[in-house]
Scaffold this motif. Structure first.
Motif, PDB file in Angstrom:
ATOM      1  N   THR A 185       0.824  -1.216   0.000  1.00 58.11           N
ATOM      2  CA  THR A 185       0.000   0.000   0.000  1.00 58.11           C
ATOM      3  C   THR A 185       0.853   1.258   0.000  1.00 58.11           C
ATOM      4  N   ALA A 186       1.921   1.266   0.752  1.00 58.86           N
ATOM      5  CA  ALA A 186       2.765   2.459   0.847  1.00 58.86           C
ATOM      6  C   ALA A 186       3.680   2.625  -0.361  1.00 58.86           C
TER       7      ALA A 186
ATOM      8  N   THR B 279       1.818   7.662  -3.900  1.00 62.42           N
ATOM      9  CA  THR B 279       0.388   7.925  -4.070  1.00 62.42           C
ATOM     10  C   THR B 279      -0.007   8.022  -5.539  1.00 62.42           C
ATOM     11  N   VAL B 280      -1.316   8.030  -5.767  1.00 56.23           N
ATOM     12  CA  VAL B 280      -1.848   8.236  -7.120  1.00 56.23           C
ATOM     13  C   VAL B 280      -1.853   9.738  -7.377  1.00 56.23           C
ATOM     14  N   GLY B 281      -0.723  10.233  -7.822  1.00 53.50           N
ATOM     15  CA  GLY B 281      -0.538  11.662  -8.002  1.00 53.50           C
ATOM     16  C   GLY B 281      -0.454  12.381  -6.661  1.00 53.50           C
ATOM     17  N   ALA B 282      -0.029  13.634  -6.711  1.00 53.68           N
ATOM     18  CA  ALA B 282       0.010  14.431  -5.488  1.00 53.68           C
ATOM     19  C   ALA B 282      -1.397  14.708  -4.975  1.00 53.68           C
TER      20      ALA B 282
ATOM     21  N   ILE C 156      -5.118   4.943   5.475  1.00 53.63           N
ATOM     22  CA  ILE C 156      -6.201   5.613   4.744  1.00 53.63           C
ATOM     23  C   ILE C 156      -6.153   5.207   3.272  1.00 53.63           C
ATOM     24  N   LYS C 157      -4.964   5.195   2.703  1.00 56.00           N
ATOM     25  CA  LYS C 157      -4.813   4.834   1.288  1.00 56.00           C
ATOM     26  C   LYS C 157      -5.353   3.433   0.999  1.00 56.00           C
TER      27      LYS C 157
ATOM     28  N   THR D  87      -7.372   3.819  -2.577  1.00 58.29           N
ATOM     29  CA  THR D  87      -6.894   3.268  -3.856  1.00 58.29           C
ATOM     30  C   THR D  87      -6.189   1.929  -3.696  1.00 58.29           C
ATOM     31  N   VAL D  88      -6.107   1.394  -2.490  1.00 54.12           N
ATOM     32  CA  VAL D  88      -5.474   0.109  -2.173  1.00 54.12           C
ATOM     33  C   VAL D  88      -3.961   0.186  -2.374  1.00 54.12           C
TER      34      VAL D  88
END
Length: 446
Positions: A97-98, A125-128, A302-303, A307-308
């Motif tokens: 996830t991270a 992450t999925v974009g900033a 949280i992620k 978005t998994v």
């Protein structure tokens, strides 16, 4: 009996539309409609030259380069001792996830930005944009918690706050720069109202939308205020490595008390289609039993429900690009940074040629002069709203962005944002000529 029957709905089959009032109130917020309106204008007037998109120049994208990046990352995995099964898992399965390229990103931050943090303090992450959502969600625990934002500010952060139901308080960015006194006054006002300001969101380098860059004394001042008042600084840094020259130190590299959560994106420096960003969150979190961990761990929780994980393929492409530049985005982006710097200088020269100093003084027009980044601000003597934008596109063939979009508590009514990154020199020359004619006409009409 013909085939063109008219079917009437019975009460049992009638379709009942949802009421907008029953949906989340953020969906009625104008900030969520801003990009939609710009896209509609662009599609309605395809021949107009657009200074609206804050996107990289297409000319730097080679269709075969992505395969080179992927191969570079696969070779890296093999060199690290990964088996064929390990590689298959890394590329095809759900990943951590991270993120699975945190070590590579940490190495890049050390080399390019003098940000020395352990890999486990980074979340890919999925974009900033996702990074903003994770950070704001994690930091705001109750209705009294508020987010401070430099104003004008990027609509992505105010949109996130609105979606999460987090109150936003604007701290004005003056034309001569951001003020420590203004920030301190905002913090004290919020506390006097019974609120708890948790963080200030800023883009210190070549800000979107204004194009301004904070000087070094202001950076030190913000860190001092943050530490003294116990708030965090959310530092967003998309434009540093696509701008010419040596940038000033990031807030995070100057941070000695873990007051800065640093957000980054590879949208401008590698390619936006990858949708890969990151958050550096090395703050200590202590639970009720006295156990400590990193804020990054909480963001990853949280992620996992949002978005998994970030696409393994996208991470691989970005990692390959970083490895190809020996971890240095400054090396990878030497040519693009020069191009964007030239585009900005070309735009400023063209504006000056079309609206010389004496003429713009008479009209009441002025603009700032960024040394890098994608954006600059033009102040005009009329209301630069959606109606003016539509006229500009329809009658003069030029598109820009109203600055009102970027003021969460009102403002910017007589200013517009120009993005210089996506256009060729010829487009800039023609576009500024059209823009000058529009400004002259609109000023006369006003």
């Amino acid at each position: 009996m013909g085939l063109d029957l008219v079917l009437e709905e019975s009460p049992e089959t009638a379709v009942h539309p949802l009421r907008k009032d029953d949906l989340h109130p953020s969906l009625s917020d104008p900030v969520l409609d801003t990009m939609t309106f710009l896209n509609e204008v662009t599609h309605r007037f395809p021949d107009a030259i657009s200074f609206a998109p804050g996107r990289p120049y297409d000319g730097f994208f080679d269709t075969e380069q992505i395969f080179t990046y992927l191969r570079r990352y696969l070779d890296h995995l093999a060199a690290q001792g990964a088996t064929e099964q390990d590689v298959r898992t890394a590329m095809y399965q759900y990943g951590p996830t991270a993120g699975q390229i945190r070590e590579i990103v940490a190495d890049s931050l050390r080399k390019d930005e003098d940000i020395d943090v352990p890999a486990e303090s980074i979340v890919i992450t999925v974009g900033a944009q996702e990074a903003m959502l994770l950070v704001v969600r994690a930091l705001t625990a109750g209705p009294e918690d508020t987010l401070l934002v430099a104003s004008p500010c990027y609509v992505g952060i105010t949109g996130v706050a609105r979606l999460l139901g987090v109150p936003v308080t604007a701290v004005e960015e003056r034309e001569d720069g951001f003020s420590r006194a203004d920030l301190e006054a905002a913090i004290l006002r919020e506390r006097a109202r019974g609120r708890r300001p948790r963080a200030l969101y800023v883009i210190p380098d070549h800000s979107n939308p204004s194009g301004t860059t904070m000087d070094l004394p202001t950076r030190h001042a913000l860190l001092e205020v943050a530490e003294r008042h116990g708030i965090l600084l959310i530092e967003d840094s998309p434009y540093r490595r696509v701008s010419p020259g040596t940038p000033l130190p990031t807030l995070k590299s100057l941070d000695r008390s873990r007051r800065v959560v640093h957000l980054g994106s590879f949208a401008k420096t590698v390619f936006p289609g990858a949708r890969v960003g990151f958050a550096v969150a090395d703050q200590q979190v202590v639970d009720d039993e006295g156990r400590t961990g990193l804020l990054a761990v909480e963001l990853a929780k949280i992620k996992s429900m949002v978005t998994v994980n970030t696409s393994s393929l996208s991470q691989a492409a970005v990692a390959g690009a970083l490895l190809a530049g020996d971890g240095r985005l400054s090396v990878l982006n030497a040519e693009p940074a020069a191009y964007y710097g030239d585009a900005m200088r070309t735009t400023l020269r063209a504006l000056d040629a079309r609206l010389p100093e004496a003429r713009r003084t008479a009209l009441g027009v002025r603009w700032n002069e960024p040394t890098g980044g994608f954006f600059l601000t033009v102040h005009v003597p009329f209301r630069a709203d959606n109606a003016a934008l539509t006229r500009s596109a329809q009658e003069f063939g030029v598109i820009w962005t109203p600055m009102t979009y970027f003021y969460p508590q009102g403002g910017g009514h007589q200013a517009l944002r120009l993005s210089t990154s996506y256009l060729t020199t010829a487009d800039i020359e023609e576009g500024t000529e059209r823009l000058a004619r529009f400004i002259e006409a609109q000023a006369s009409a006003s």
